[in-house]
Design a protein around this motif. Structure first.
Motif, mmCIF file in Angstrom:
data_model
loop_
_atom_site.group_PDB
_atom_site.id
_atom_site.type_symbol
_atom_site.label_atom_id
_atom_site.label_comp_id
_atom_site.label_asym_id
_atom_site.label_seq_id
_atom_site.Cartn_x
_atom_site.Cartn_y
_atom_site.Cartn_z
ATOM 1 N N GLU A 146 11.406 -30.392 -6.806
ATOM 2 C CA GLU A 146 11.163 -30.448 -5.477
ATOM 3 C C GLU A 146 9.727 -29.581 -4.794
ATOM 4 O OE1 GLU A 146 10.970 -31.977 -2.540
ATOM 5 O OE2 GLU A 146 12.959 -33.072 -2.618
ATOM 6 N N TYR A 150 9.424 -29.250 0.991
ATOM 7 C CA TYR A 150 10.000 -29.825 1.911
ATOM 8 C C TYR A 150 11.505 -28.745 0.781
ATOM 9 C CZ TYR A 150 8.317 -34.363 2.008
ATOM 10 O OH TYR A 150 7.620 -35.095 2.258
ATOM 11 N N ASN A 151 11.357 -27.567 0.363
ATOM 12 C CA ASN A 151 12.222 -27.058 -0.402
ATOM 13 C C ASN A 151 12.630 -25.805 1.176
ATOM 14 O OD1 ASN A 151 14.581 -26.493 -2.914
ATOM 15 N ND2 ASN A 151 14.479 -24.839 -1.931
ATOM 16 N N ALA A 154 9.701 -26.536 5.121
ATOM 17 C CA ALA A 154 9.530 -27.530 6.771
ATOM 18 C C ALA A 154 11.208 -27.313 6.684
ATOM 19 C CB ALA A 154 9.675 -28.818 5.368
ATOM 20 N N ARG A 181 2.378 -24.040 -0.466
ATOM 21 C CA ARG A 181 3.468 -25.598 -0.642
ATOM 22 C C ARG A 181 3.787 -26.735 -1.014
ATOM 23 N NH1 ARG A 181 1.720 -28.648 5.205
ATOM 24 N NH2 ARG A 181 2.645 -27.022 6.284
ATOM 25 N N ARG A 187 15.141 -27.244 -6.972
ATOM 26 C CA ARG A 187 15.671 -27.589 -5.472
ATOM 27 C C ARG A 187 17.052 -26.421 -5.533
ATOM 28 N NH1 ARG A 187 17.930 -33.657 -4.598
ATOM 29 N NH2 ARG A 187 20.250 -33.803 -5.949
ATOM 30 N N PRO A 192 16.422 -30.755 1.192
ATOM 31 C CA PRO A 192 15.213 -31.287 0.873
ATOM 32 C C PRO A 192 15.073 -32.985 1.671
ATOM 33 C CG PRO A 192 15.052 -29.700 -0.747
ATOM 34 C CD PRO A 192 16.430 -29.955 -0.063
ATOM 35 N N ILE A 195 14.474 -33.533 4.886
ATOM 36 C CA ILE A 195 13.390 -33.858 5.216
ATOM 37 C C ILE A 195 12.097 -35.667 5.105
ATOM 38 C CG2 ILE A 195 11.147 -32.096 5.309
ATOM 39 C CD1 ILE A 195 13.250 -31.196 7.204
ATOM 40 N N ARG A 196 12.691 -35.127 3.835
ATOM 41 C CA ARG A 196 12.377 -36.785 3.128
ATOM 42 C C ARG A 196 13.039 -37.307 4.079
ATOM 43 N NH1 ARG A 196 9.422 -36.460 -1.464
ATOM 44 N NH2 ARG A 196 9.142 -35.112 -2.816
ATOM 45 N N SER A 314 8.973 -29.674 12.012
ATOM 46 C CA SER A 314 7.324 -30.022 11.065
ATOM 47 C C SER A 314 7.467 -31.291 10.024
ATOM 48 C CB SER A 314 8.540 -28.859 9.621
ATOM 49 O OG SER A 314 8.623 -27.375 9.572
ATOM 50 N N VAL A 315 8.958 -32.021 10.545
ATOM 51 C CA VAL A 315 9.399 -33.812 10.386
ATOM 52 C C VAL A 315 8.249 -34.790 10.899
ATOM 53 C CG1 VAL A 315 10.901 -35.528 10.897
ATOM 54 C CG2 VAL A 315 11.670 -33.357 9.370
ATOM 55 N N ARG A 318 4.889 -33.661 9.480
ATOM 56 C CA ARG A 318 3.767 -34.518 8.126
ATOM 57 C C ARG A 318 4.264 -35.786 8.265
ATOM 58 N NH1 ARG A 318 4.805 -33.912 3.055
ATOM 59 N NH2 ARG A 318 4.018 -31.734 3.576
#
Length: 370
Positions: A146, A150-151, A154, A181, A187, A192, A195-196, A314-315, A318
């Motif tokens: 990752e 993401y890890n 976020a 970042r 991970r 993560p 978030i994805r 944060s989401v 992105r």
């Protein structure tokens, strides 16, 4: 073949090739005509017989070779003789080989096929996932390598958080030249994927995330640098902490029995607020107190909490960077998240005292779950 020995006008290399080529063709024609064992024996006598065999006659013809050609003549003659021997031997083997007939002996016991079984960790992971599938959750997975974004970033881990330290996180080499970042690491949790999924999809979401994670932990009876987690995320309008408590209480009862009780204690996780640790009444002593629960009657099992608004921010950041509309306004959207270690669940379910048994490959241990 009316005249099995062809004429040999001279002993040049070309003449010898033609001579032995014709002999070979003649022998192969005779061999193809053989259909019985008696005919094969007659053919052997015809070509290899001591007194009247054609091989003797061929030798007599070749004796007239001049001295300078005798070496080549002898070598080609021996080669031809070996090929005749080999042809007769191969045909004899084919003729005498008895066909193998495999019958079925109905008095013999049948062959027992022992199919493989799921590894106890996979079995437990699938059991956990199945519980949440029944509650309407779907499964999501993601990469084990990752990025820092993401890890950590976020998920509201500040830059100086100790979890980012190389003593706690397994990082990929040669990442110093990349922006913070974008640096890659193994991970440390399956978060993560939360978030994805939120970046890729709009609410409502109900997902459960099983997978392998990596941390720079020293191996002992309860820790391993590689282990497995199952995390969950529920995002929608009007999601409350009561929804979280009801979901986890049902899951614990499904995993450990309907008599198990749950209780929640305040805790801290960077990505949830408020956060809680979840304990279950000891399934070994029914809450009375024993060595397994350190005589407290309770066993701490997992962490959970309401999704921190900073994570939603944060989401959306992105999503906007990828050309998508913002969809996670904390004024309208709430959610809860939870995470549990699969090894810990399996150890409690089966009374296993050392996490290393799961990775030892000892068949004596694994066969207990067959």
């Amino acid at each position: 073949m009316s005249d099995p020995i062809p004429a040999l006008s001279d002993y040049s290399a070309a003449s010898l090739v033609t001579f032995f080529g014709n002999l070979t063709s003649a022998f192969e024609a005779d061999l193809r005509a053989v259909t019985t064992k008696d005919e094969l024996e007659a053919l052997r006598v015809k070509w290899m017989g001591r007194k009247q065999g054609l091989m003797n006659e061929i030798g007599e013809v070749l004796k007239a070779a001049p001295a300078e050609a005798r070496r080549d003549v002898g070598m080609q003659f021996n080669t031809f003789k070996k090929s005749v021997d080999a042809g007769l031997a191969a045909e004899l083997k084919t003729e005498t080989a008895a066909p193998v007939v495999r019958g079925i002996d109905m008095t013999l016991p049948g062959t027992a096929h022992q199919p493989g079984i799921e590894h106890p960790l996979l079995k437990t992971m699938h059991e956990i996932v199945r519980v949440f599938h029944h509650l309407g959750f779907s499964t999501e997975t993601g990469p084990q390598v990752e990025s820092d974004f993401y890890n950590f970033e976020a998920l509201n881990f500040p830059p100086n958080h100790p979890a980012r330290d190389t003593q706690d996180t397994l990082v990929i080499a040669a990442q110093q030249g990349r922006p913070s970042r974008d640096r890659l690491l193994m991970r440390t949790h399956t978060s993560p994927v939360q978030i994805r999924t939120m970046v890729a999809q709009q609410p409502p979401l109900r997902i459960v995330i099983p997978g392998k994670v990596h941390r720079n932990d020293a191996a002992d009876a309860t820790h391993s640098p590689i282990f497995h987690q199952v995390e969950g995320l529920c995002v929608d309008t009007n999601i409350t902490f009561s929804d979280l408590k009801g979901t986890l209480d049902h899951a614990m009862k499904a995993l450990f029995g309907s008599s198990v009780k749950t209780r929640f204690f305040p805790s801290f996780f960077p990505f949830t607020e408020p956060s809680a640790d979840v304990q279950i009444s000891c399934p070994f002593c029914a809450g009375k107190g024993c060595r397994k629960c350190k005589h407290s009657g309770w066993i701490e099992l997992l962490g959970c909490g309401m999704v921190d608004p900073a994570v939603f921010a944060s989401v959306d950041e992105r999503r906007l960077a990828e050309g998508k509309a913002a969809a996670y306004d904390p004024a309208h959207i709430t959610g809860f998240a939870f995470g549990m270690g699969v090894e810990r669940i399996a150890m409690i379910q089966h009374g296993i005292s050392d996490i290393g048994h799961f990775y030892s490959g000892d068949m004596r241990f694994l066969e207990q779950f067959a």
